[in-house]
Design a protein around this motif. Sequence first.
Motif, PDB file in Angstrom:
ATOM      1  N   SER A 137      35.393  66.170  50.027  1.00 44.03           N
ATOM      2  CA  SER A 137      36.215  65.014  50.349  1.00 44.03           C
ATOM      3  C   SER A 137      37.095  64.599  49.163  1.00 44.03           C
ATOM      4  O   SER A 137      37.818  63.642  49.242  1.00 44.03           O
ATOM      5  CB  SER A 137      35.323  63.847  50.776  1.00 44.03           C
ATOM      6  N   HIS A 185      40.152  64.558  46.693  1.00 45.95           N
ATOM      7  CA  HIS A 185      41.571  64.676  46.999  1.00 45.95           C
ATOM      8  C   HIS A 185      41.985  66.150  46.919  1.00 45.95           C
ATOM      9  O   HIS A 185      41.895  66.764  45.864  1.00 45.95           O
ATOM     10  CB  HIS A 185      42.349  63.851  45.966  1.00 45.95           C
ATOM     11  N   PRO A 197      45.243  58.586  49.788  1.00 50.66           N
ATOM     12  CA  PRO A 197      43.831  58.536  50.181  1.00 50.66           C
ATOM     13  C   PRO A 197      43.570  57.578  51.342  1.00 50.66           C
ATOM     14  O   PRO A 197      42.553  57.681  52.001  1.00 50.66           O
ATOM     15  CB  PRO A 197      43.103  58.031  48.930  1.00 50.66           C
ATOM     16  N   HIS A 210      43.276  61.191  56.227  1.00 53.15           N
ATOM     17  CA  HIS A 210      42.002  61.132  55.503  1.00 53.15           C
ATOM     18  C   HIS A 210      40.954  60.348  56.288  1.00 53.15           C
ATOM     19  O   HIS A 210      39.773  60.680  56.262  1.00 53.15           O
ATOM     20  CB  HIS A 210      42.212  60.487  54.119  1.00 53.15           C
TER      21      HIS A 210
END
Lengths: 443, 601
Positions: free
Chosen positions: B14, B16, B488, B493
């Motif tokens: 997870s 970036h 994010p 996401h």
Amino acid sequence: MIDIDVLAGLLGGHLVRQRWFAGGEDEAPSCKVVTLETLVEGPPALLRVLVEAAHGGDAALYQLVIGVRPAGGHEEFLSGRPEAVIAMDMETEMGPALVYDATADPELTVALVNAVVPGTDAERGRLVSTESTHTSMVFDERLIMKLFRRLGAGGRNPDAEITRALTMVGFANVATPVAEWRDEVNDYAVVSEFLVGGADGFSLALTSLRDLYDCRCDPEEAGGDFAPDARRLGAVTAKLHLALAEAFPAVRADASHWAEVMEERFVHASLAGIDPALVHAVFDRLRSVLRAGMAIRSHGDYHLGQVMRTDAGWFVLDFEGEPGSSLEDRLELSSPLRDVAGMIRSFHYVAQVALRERAEAIDERIVSLSAAWERRSKYAFLEGYLGVEGIGALLPPGELDQDVVFSAFELDKAIYEVGYEQAHRPDWVGIPLAAVARIVGSV
Amino acid sequence: MTKPKDPGSSDHRSDHPSDHPSDHPSHEAAEDGDYVHPRPGLHVPAPGGGLVQDPEWYRKAVFYEVLVRGFYDSDGDGTGDLRGLIDKLDYLQWLGIDCIWLLPFFQSPLRDGGYDISDFFTVLPEYGDLSDAVELISEAHRRGIRVIADMVMNHTSDAHPWFQESRRDKTNPKADWYVWHDDDHRWSEARIIFIDSEASNWSWDAQRGQYYWHRFFHHQPDLNYDNPAVADAMLEVVRFWLDIGLDGFRLDAVPYLFERDETNGENLPETHAYLRRVREEVDRLYPDKVLLAEANQWPSDVVDYFGDGDECHMCFHFPLMPRMFMAIRREQRYPITEILAQTPSIPDGCQWGIFLRNHDELTLEMVNDEERDYMYAEYANDPRMKVNVGIRRRLAPLIDNDRRVGELLHGMLFSLPGSPIMYYGDELGMGDNIYLGDRDGVRTPMQWTPDRNAGFSKADFARLYLPPLMDPVYGFQAVNVEADLRNPSSMLHWVKRMLEVRHQHPVMGIGSFELLTAENPSVLAFNRTLHNEQTDEHDVVLCVFNLSRFAQPVELQLAQYEGLIPIEMLGHVPFPAVGTLPYFVTLAPYGFLWFNLVERP
């Protein structure tokens, strides 16, 4: 288990604090315990008590279920519920004991339903509401018990009677009774299927109105449009009336008799700023209706709080009639339009309540939206109602006469509301007063 | 769980993705000279993994519908292709979907979006060839992703050699492969589905001098399943693709395979018998496959396509989708709970396919009278909803690009009973171009980067099969994978995170469903429960949704869970333990909460 005289001495003070007690709050009635029976030995023990409460010249019979636990324990279920406590420390066979309204006690509500309806096998109980005539408890999210508090003078409870009869004629939109607790004299409780996922009509209508007042668009453009639900509710209401006409006597109506009853109510009302002549004119017009349709057993206290939206459509609850009326009045046959008028009044009420929620932010636009919402809901309801096959046979044959009868019942209801608000919520009295003014002005 | 996942790697995954530019696998490098795929920087886990055998994978899977033409163009001809899709498998693996659903990619004159197949054994040349299909499947499998494809059983294109032969005369070997008749009066009870473009289910063929039967367009003649040779030939088609490695099919237009006098030609017993035959063959030879029926009908009728668990594994649940939108518009749960109450239970091992958007939609023609009344009452007076019925829109424009509503809808999609089917681009909040017309408006190129042609293709703009979106709100400058990866807090996401959480709880796919009492009509509350027989433990998930744009309180009756602690599933935040009193929850506007009920945090 406990001393009847000691208990009777405490019940007066207990009753005046209960919402279902019909007498005023100012003066405790004198109480006589008529019967006391032990349903569960315990501890905790569960007792059922019928008590006659004399108040002024009137006496009425009430039903209590009482829990008895050893004194001194901390009972979480009583926190925030001081009105449920009858005695903190009473001498009993159990020793010093806490005596209280057992409907507050989840353990004893389960004991109650299992004692009076054997085979229920309930595991969890919870108190859902206390209304003016009864207390409701839900078990395992599948059953609901309505415990009648004020036992009718004739014994029979109209709610139990009507629900039973409607189920017999196949009307599907009432909670199906599963069991009844009754004897030759009285109805004590009804256990029905619980409508999982239900929400009452009042909160559904409020949802719609909050959406409308926020978006400030026309009601038909608003996302939370209530009209489709109102239309379905109208259809269910018509089917209810057809079922009532089938299950109970239905006779040719006598409009002048209705007018007499309304006049009687009006005589006792005080309506500031309303010209009595205009009110009499409405009733006079009712009197002049020769063919007023049928008089049937009706719901009697029909409003948005008495209907519940479920996954299977609208369900109708609480057939006890207006709590302020005598049993005799509540059993009297009346026009189906009386219920229709009650619901339309309710649309007005809910729109006003939603306005009051945003008291400081009301402007002309919102007020006109409120009126538009009422109109739209009313027409949708009537469209649904009149669209049901056969309903015309119960109504006055002509549209004009329908309007006259409807307006008279609407006015009568509003006058009743004025009295109710004067006694309970004086700052709300403007809502029904405005309705009275509108109805009499429109004649 | 369909994908093996190293629990220790989840944090890493997870991270970036663009923090790991050097992790680009070498096979992503340029293949044709100076041409380099415009790729988002993705961290790709080490190869390996692959599929884990699981006969009920489809009940836990998240499906992702891909238009090959619109996903990624690997050779710069302006049209997406299978190699392009292979290039983007890393993205789909990163996103966390379990199964790709491909719209038809077979040889076709493309008069009906590829649903007019002219050769079942050949890949449409502009998409690639058979070896590309084989590579796509094996590359997907290597990443733990399964692949299913649209299969049209009912008819072929009139360009199919079978039809060309059949129409030649009345005596050729394929003369009975289609449904021919001397007049056009037979089976008049069968409705005309494409009422706007077809006048009859019969069309005259001058060459053969007879009428042929077609339930859809006149250029799509119905196969004659009463001919055993046809029934066998189509089974051979199924075997061919399963042999190559496809994991199943979405069976297009299944209700119409047979015709019988004095019937409407839908849902006939013979059709079900043939589906059972297909299922038997699949079960006999191919483990872990899925048949997903497109029967565009009411749930109470669609359940017939599950048979007794011996026909299709999955069917679409069509009416749920419009009712989810209606519930949010009305700010009340009843549109949803009503349809769930009307949905029959389904045999063991079966699953509904649920969706927010796909290219199939509910239309008023397919519903029963009562529901039609309901839909008219709810929609017909509502100009906004009316516009949205029957016209294909993408999710984001349908909900005025409201991120909160998008999350709420996905929250329901990922937790209501059924396997979620996502539509490519919706994870970004892509828009549509209604001026391209009914079908093409939602088929614009996937938006990969803010560069030329949305990073979809290196072709000249004018050569693109459709122009990418360029408007200021939904255009590729604003909405694209690359930008969303860098942000994010992007929808992308968020969706990825939701898919992760869902994967950790198979109960969302295979658990039982129970609606909870909530007096507030704007709140939808239910639980999903899965009993693990080995450990005798229950996995209980409680889901609470606020369908209103105002904050809402709700009291839930959770006495049956007394003593358990609700853990909010996205942040793992413990909430107060459930007691004997109603459990009180407040929800933000359009807010929702998923709780895992556990004995201790």
